[in-house]
Scaffold this motif. Sequence first.
Motif, PDB file in Angstrom:
ATOM      1  N   ILE A  39      37.446  34.631  37.789  1.00 42.25           N
ATOM      2  CA  ILE A  39      37.867  34.577  36.329  1.00 42.25           C
ATOM      3  C   ILE A  39      39.831  33.700  35.445  1.00 42.25           C
ATOM      4  CG2 ILE A  39      37.122  36.430  35.692  1.00 42.25           C
ATOM      5  CD1 ILE A  39      39.557  38.387  36.732  1.00 42.25           C
ATOM      6  N   PRO A  40      39.441  32.275  35.928  1.00 40.92           N
ATOM      7  CA  PRO A  40      40.639  31.718  35.121  1.00 40.92           C
ATOM      8  C   PRO A  40      41.404  31.990  33.794  1.00 40.92           C
ATOM      9  CG  PRO A  40      38.041  30.618  34.866  1.00 40.92           C
ATOM     10  CD  PRO A  40      37.977  32.565  35.623  1.00 40.92           C
ATOM     11  N   HIS A  41      40.671  32.252  32.747  1.00 38.97           N
ATOM     12  CA  HIS A  41      41.110  32.457  31.950  1.00 38.97           C
ATOM     13  C   HIS A  41      41.721  33.816  30.728  1.00 38.97           C
ATOM     14  CE1 HIS A  41      40.355  27.649  31.887  1.00 38.97           C
ATOM     15  NE2 HIS A  41      39.409  28.518  32.230  1.00 38.97           N
ATOM     16  N   ASP A  42      42.226  33.514  30.144  1.00 43.83           N
ATOM     17  CA  ASP A  42      42.587  35.226  29.692  1.00 43.83           C
ATOM     18  C   ASP A  42      41.528  35.508  28.935  1.00 43.83           C
ATOM     19  OD1 ASP A  42      43.427  32.813  27.509  1.00 43.83           O
ATOM     20  OD2 ASP A  42      44.785  34.416  26.799  1.00 43.83           O
ATOM     21  N   GLY A  43      40.872  36.806  28.986  1.00 43.07           N
ATOM     22  CA  GLY A  43      39.672  37.352  27.921  1.00 43.07           C
ATOM     23  C   GLY A  43      38.721  37.482  28.688  1.00 43.07           C
ATOM     24  N   ASP A  44      38.722  36.622  30.587  1.00 41.48           N
ATOM     25  CA  ASP A  44      37.099  36.214  31.515  1.00 41.48           C
ATOM     26  C   ASP A  44      37.232  37.645  31.955  1.00 41.48           C
ATOM     27  OD1 ASP A  44      37.181  34.165  30.168  1.00 41.48           O
ATOM     28  OD2 ASP A  44      38.150  33.240  32.301  1.00 41.48           O
ATOM     29  N   SER A  45      36.095  38.335  31.750  1.00 41.85           N
ATOM     30  CA  SER A  45      36.092  39.088  32.400  1.00 41.85           C
ATOM     31  C   SER A  45      34.331  39.423  33.364  1.00 41.85           C
ATOM     32  CB  SER A  45      35.146  40.450  31.196  1.00 41.85           C
ATOM     33  OG  SER A  45      34.656  39.601  30.669  1.00 41.85           O
ATOM     34  N   LEU A  46      34.445  39.734  34.178  1.00 37.19           N
ATOM     35  CA  LEU A  46      34.032  40.181  35.754  1.00 37.19           C
ATOM     36  C   LEU A  46      33.237  40.981  35.599  1.00 37.19           C
ATOM     37  CD1 LEU A  46      32.179  38.364  37.663  1.00 37.19           C
ATOM     38  CD2 LEU A  46      34.314  39.335  39.359  1.00 37.19           C
ATOM     39  N   MET A  47      31.782  41.626  35.795  1.00 37.39           N
ATOM     40  CA  MET A  47      31.685  42.802  35.788  1.00 37.39           C
ATOM     41  C   MET A  47      30.814  43.685  37.110  1.00 37.39           C
ATOM     42  SD  MET A  47      30.917  46.103  33.466  1.00 37.39           S
ATOM     43  CE  MET A  47      29.058  47.278  33.210  1.00 37.39           C
ATOM     44  N   VAL A  48      30.762  43.861  37.784  1.00 31.69           N
ATOM     45  CA  VAL A  48      30.508  44.280  39.069  1.00 31.69           C
ATOM     46  C   VAL A  48      30.121  46.310  39.236  1.00 31.69           C
ATOM     47  CG1 VAL A  48      31.520  42.522  40.383  1.00 31.69           C
ATOM     48  CG2 VAL A  48      32.276  45.004  40.054  1.00 31.69           C
ATOM     49  N   THR A  49      28.815  46.221  40.129  1.00 30.29           N
ATOM     50  CA  THR A  49      28.677  47.428  40.055  1.00 30.29           C
ATOM     51  C   THR A  49      28.737  47.866  41.801  1.00 30.29           C
ATOM     52  OG1 THR A  49      26.750  47.418  38.862  1.00 30.29           O
ATOM     53  CG2 THR A  49      26.658  49.461  40.213  1.00 30.29           C
ATOM     54  N   LEU A  50      29.870  49.172  41.901  1.00 32.70           N
ATOM     55  CA  LEU A  50      30.510  49.151  43.314  1.00 32.70           C
ATOM     56  C   LEU A  50      29.908  50.851  43.883  1.00 32.70           C
ATOM     57  CD1 LEU A  50      32.470  47.723  45.163  1.00 32.70           C
ATOM     58  CD2 LEU A  50      33.950  48.399  44.473  1.00 32.70           C
ATOM     59  N   PHE A  51      29.589  50.629  44.753  1.00 34.99           N
ATOM     60  CA  PHE A  51      28.805  52.248  45.033  1.00 34.99           C
ATOM     61  C   PHE A  51      28.323  53.318  43.504  1.00 34.99           C
ATOM     62  CE2 PHE A  51      32.662  51.031  48.002  1.00 34.99           C
ATOM     63  CZ  PHE A  51      32.171  51.640  48.638  1.00 34.99           C
ATOM     64  N   GLY A  52      27.318  52.032  43.059  1.00 34.99           N
ATOM     65  CA  GLY A  52      26.838  52.671  41.485  1.00 34.99           C
ATOM     66  C   GLY A  52      27.493  53.079  40.504  1.00 34.99           C
ATOM     67  N   GLU A  53      28.771  52.673  40.589  1.00 39.21           N
ATOM     68  CA  GLU A  53      29.751  52.807  39.247  1.00 39.21           C
ATOM     69  C   GLU A  53      30.132  51.769  38.796  1.00 39.21           C
ATOM     70  OE1 GLU A  53      33.221  55.418  39.853  1.00 39.21           O
ATOM     71  OE2 GLU A  53      32.236  56.977  41.153  1.00 39.21           O
ATOM     72  N   PRO A  54      29.742  51.631  37.392  1.00 37.29           N
ATOM     73  CA  PRO A  54      30.120  49.850  37.308  1.00 37.29           C
ATOM     74  C   PRO A  54      31.785  49.560  37.064  1.00 37.29           C
ATOM     75  CG  PRO A  54      29.060  51.856  35.346  1.00 37.29           C
ATOM     76  CD  PRO A  54      29.249  52.086  36.175  1.00 37.29           C
ATOM     77  N   VAL A  55      31.907  48.394  37.318  1.00 41.44           N
ATOM     78  CA  VAL A  55      33.403  48.043  36.843  1.00 41.44           C
ATOM     79  C   VAL A  55      33.987  46.705  36.652  1.00 41.44           C
ATOM     80  CG1 VAL A  55      35.697  47.605  38.672  1.00 41.44           C
ATOM     81  CG2 VAL A  55      33.798  49.223  39.099  1.00 41.44           C
ATOM     82  N   VAL A  56      34.625  46.403  35.121  1.00 43.18           N
ATOM     83  CA  VAL A  56      34.802  45.549  34.979  1.00 43.18           C
ATOM     84  C   VAL A  56      36.275  45.284  34.902  1.00 43.18           C
ATOM     85  CG1 VAL A  56      35.024  44.200  32.464  1.00 43.18           C
ATOM     86  CG2 VAL A  56      33.784  46.664  33.014  1.00 43.18           C
ATOM     87  N   VAL A  57      36.450  44.083  35.783  1.00 39.86           N
ATOM     88  CA  VAL A  57      38.337  42.974  35.597  1.00 39.86           C
ATOM     89  C   VAL A  57      37.822  42.298  34.783  1.00 39.86           C
ATOM     90  CG1 VAL A  57      38.679  41.901  38.063  1.00 39.86           C
ATOM     91  CG2 VAL A  57      36.921  43.293  38.359  1.00 39.86           C
ATOM     92  N   VAL A  58      38.621  41.935  34.233  1.00 40.71           N
ATOM     93  CA  VAL A  58      39.379  41.385  32.788  1.00 40.71           C
ATOM     94  C   VAL A  58      40.706  40.839  33.447  1.00 40.71           C
ATOM     95  CG1 VAL A  58      37.884  42.836  31.586  1.00 40.71           C
ATOM     96  CG2 VAL A  58      40.538  42.916  31.760  1.00 40.71           C
ATOM     97  N   ARG A  59      40.356  39.715  32.851  1.00 43.10           N
ATOM     98  CA  ARG A  59      42.407  39.221  32.958  1.00 43.10           C
ATOM     99  C   ARG A  59      43.078  38.940  31.123  1.00 43.10           C
ATOM    100  NH1 ARG A  59      45.187  35.270  35.931  1.00 43.10           N
ATOM    101  NH2 ARG A  59      43.265  35.282  37.711  1.00 43.10           N
ATOM    102  N   ASP A  60      44.071  39.409  31.296  1.00 44.06           N
ATOM    103  CA  ASP A  60      44.440  39.934  30.056  1.00 44.06           C
ATOM    104  C   ASP A  60      44.841  38.668  29.641  1.00 44.06           C
ATOM    105  OD1 ASP A  60      47.234  40.344  30.690  1.00 44.06           O
ATOM    106  OD2 ASP A  60      46.890  42.778  31.089  1.00 44.06           O
ATOM    107  N   GLN A  61      45.598  38.566  28.154  1.00 44.36           N
ATOM    108  CA  GLN A  61      46.651  37.424  27.541  1.00 44.36           C
ATOM    109  C   GLN A  61      48.131  37.290  28.973  1.00 44.36           C
ATOM    110  OE1 GLN A  61      47.671  38.587  23.674  1.00 44.36           O
ATOM    111  NE2 GLN A  61      45.306  38.797  23.162  1.00 44.36           N
ATOM    112  N   ALA A  62      48.289  37.780  29.275  1.00 45.68           N
ATOM    113  CA  ALA A  62      49.815  38.258  30.153  1.00 45.68           C
ATOM    114  C   ALA A  62      48.819  37.825  31.326  1.00 45.68           C
ATOM    115  CB  ALA A  62      50.499  38.847  30.520  1.00 45.68           C
ATOM    116  N   GLU A  63      47.476  36.929  31.762  1.00 46.73           N
ATOM    117  CA  GLU A  63      47.737  36.800  32.530  1.00 46.73           C
ATOM    118  C   GLU A  63      47.534  36.982  33.840  1.00 46.73           C
ATOM    119  OE1 GLU A  63      46.082  33.601  33.497  1.00 46.73           O
ATOM    120  OE2 GLU A  63      46.610  33.180  30.912  1.00 46.73           O
TER     121      GLU A  63
END
Length: 107
Positions: free
Chosen positions: A31-55
């Motif tokens: 997720i190199p740029h601000d606003g990029d996100s990554l959706m993963v499922t960890l132990f059956g729970e969806p988790v979103v990892v995002v990079r915000d505008q402050a990097e």
Amino acid sequence: MTTPPDDRTFRREMATAYRSGWHFIDLVTAIPHDGDSLMVTLFGEPVVVVRDQAEDVRAYRCLRRPRGAPQPVRCVIRYGMIFVNLDRRDHEEVADWSDAVVTPRSA
């Protein structure tokens, strides 16, 4: 021959043994740029990892309830890797992690 554990036992073991640890998600370069996100499922729970505008890189637990706001989860970057911790106990949002010394237990 052993019988497989029932669903209740499996969920209890997952909650107590695995959720309390730090778990590798991906490299920070995913997720190199601000606003990029990554959706993963960890132990059956969806988790979103995002990079915000402050990097900053943040992680949120996605609720399946209608109109449920995403819950923040602990997220750290160490050696260019993103780790999250889904443990709900003693969770307090820390404004600045730059001074914190956190080592993932799984490392």
